[in-house]
Design a protein around this motif. Structure first.
Motif, PDB file in Angstrom:
ATOM      1  N   ARG A   1       0.818  -1.222   0.000  1.00 57.09           N
ATOM      2  CA  ARG A   1       0.000   0.000   0.000  1.00 57.09           C
ATOM      3  C   ARG A   1       0.848   1.267   0.000  1.00 57.09           C
ATOM      4  NH1 ARG A   1      -2.793  -3.667  -1.144  1.00 57.09           N
ATOM      5  NH2 ARG A   1      -4.842  -4.188  -0.265  1.00 57.09           N
ATOM      6  N   MET A   2       2.029   1.204  -0.550  1.00 52.15           N
ATOM      7  CA  MET A   2       2.903   2.367  -0.724  1.00 52.15           C
ATOM      8  C   MET A   2       3.925   2.042  -1.800  1.00 52.15           C
ATOM      9  SD  MET A   2       5.308   2.138   2.717  1.00 52.15           S
ATOM     10  CE  MET A   2       3.894   2.255   3.803  1.00 52.15           C
ATOM     11  N   ASP A   3       4.470   3.093  -2.422  1.00 46.27           N
ATOM     12  CA  ASP A   3       5.469   2.859  -3.461  1.00 46.27           C
ATOM     13  C   ASP A   3       6.821   2.541  -2.843  1.00 46.27           C
ATOM     14  OD1 ASP A   3       6.521   5.298  -2.610  1.00 46.27           O
ATOM     15  OD2 ASP A   3       5.503   6.425  -4.173  1.00 46.27           O
ATOM     16  N   ALA A   4       7.777   2.175  -3.688  1.00 47.80           N
ATOM     17  CA  ALA A   4       9.081   1.728  -3.205  1.00 47.80           C
ATOM     18  C   ALA A   4       9.834   2.841  -2.490  1.00 47.80           C
ATOM     19  CB  ALA A   4       9.909   1.195  -4.372  1.00 47.80           C
ATOM     20  N   ALA A   5       9.728   4.085  -2.988  1.00 45.87           N
ATOM     21  CA  ALA A   5      10.435   5.192  -2.349  1.00 45.87           C
ATOM     22  C   ALA A   5       9.904   5.442  -0.940  1.00 45.87           C
ATOM     23  CB  ALA A   5      10.298   6.457  -3.203  1.00 45.87           C
ATOM     24  N   THR A   6       8.585   5.392  -0.777  1.00 47.43           N
ATOM     25  CA  THR A   6       8.001   5.579   0.555  1.00 47.43           C
ATOM     26  C   THR A   6       8.384   4.429   1.473  1.00 47.43           C
ATOM     27  OG1 THR A   6       6.129   6.717  -0.476  1.00 47.43           O
ATOM     28  CG2 THR A   6       5.844   5.972   1.788  1.00 47.43           C
TER      29      THR A   6
END
Length: 234
Positions: free
Chosen positions: A119-124
């Motif tokens: 539920r979040m992208d890789a950077a986050t």
């Protein structure tokens, strides 16, 4: 090399079966001095008393040897049973596709895969791991890095996965999954206390959503009155 033509060696195998076994036992215990160098009948040159003493010594020797072997076998069996019961553990989570390998493919694959799983992208995801490690006490263990710990936590809460499902996905035991989930949860709770704070810590102003709602506002009026009365009583 043994001289097959020597008289004492031939005497070992002369006579009946019992005589041969006895001669060999004497040879093992006492050397070739006990073997007769006389005729080929297999008779020994010692007196009857010497024969009786030798027979008794042989019997005691083989009894001791039997007791020793029995003790060794029983001890080895007990050790093997203890090892198989309490020490040896058959590997369960032995897939070549480990949790860290899978996590690496998710983080460096298409961005939607990371959003679907965590539920979040890789950077986050990477920023969260960095912040939890450097500011909120989450540390890597001897066999697991912070990335995998956070991955276990987010995978569990994002998909509502059970402990057994997370075991299979990350190839760790249930106890390991539970322990590291609680570690990350403790750090996240500390993070939440710093990030999620009310805009009005004193709750002086009532939000307009509540003021304009006739269902909720009467309850807040009562609570305000109670607070006011309690405040003046002090």
């Amino acid at each position: 090399m043994i001289d097959m033509d020597s008289h004492w060696f031939s005497a070992l195998f002369e006579g009946s079966y019992d005589d041969v076994i006895k001669n060999i036992a004497d040879y093992v215990n006492y050397g070739n001095s006990s073997v007769n160098d006389g005729d080929s009948s297999g008779n020994q040159s010692s007196d009857d008393d010497d024969d009786d003493a030798s027979d008794e010594e042989d019997e005691l020797f083989w009894e001791r040897e039997f007791d020793h072997q029995k003790l060794v076998i029983c001890t080895a069996g007990a050790l093997a049973l203890y090892y198989n019961t309490y020490i040896y553990k058959e590997p369960c989570m032995d897939s070549y596709n480990t949790g860290m390998q899978w996590l690496h493919k998710i983080l460096y694959g298409h961005w939607t895969r990371c959003v679907n799983m965590f539920r979040m992208d890789a950077a986050t995801f990477q920023s969260l791991c960095f912040q939890l490690e450097n500011q909120y006490g989450l540390k890597a263990s001897r066999r697991m890095c912070v990335f995998e710990k956070v991955g276990i936590f987010l995978y569990t809460i994002a998909l509502g996965a059970s402990n057994r499902e997370v075991q299979e996905r990350f190839q760790h035991s249930g106890e390991t999954i539970s322990r590291y989930f609680n570690e990350v949860l403790k750090s996240v709770c500390t993070l939440v206390a710093d990030l999620i704070q009310p805009a009005d810590p004193g709750f002086v102003n009532t939000p307009w959503e509540i003021m304009n709602n006739p269902r909720y506002m009467p309850h807040f009026k009562v609570m305000s009155l109670i607070v006011f009365i309690d405040g003046t009583s002090y």
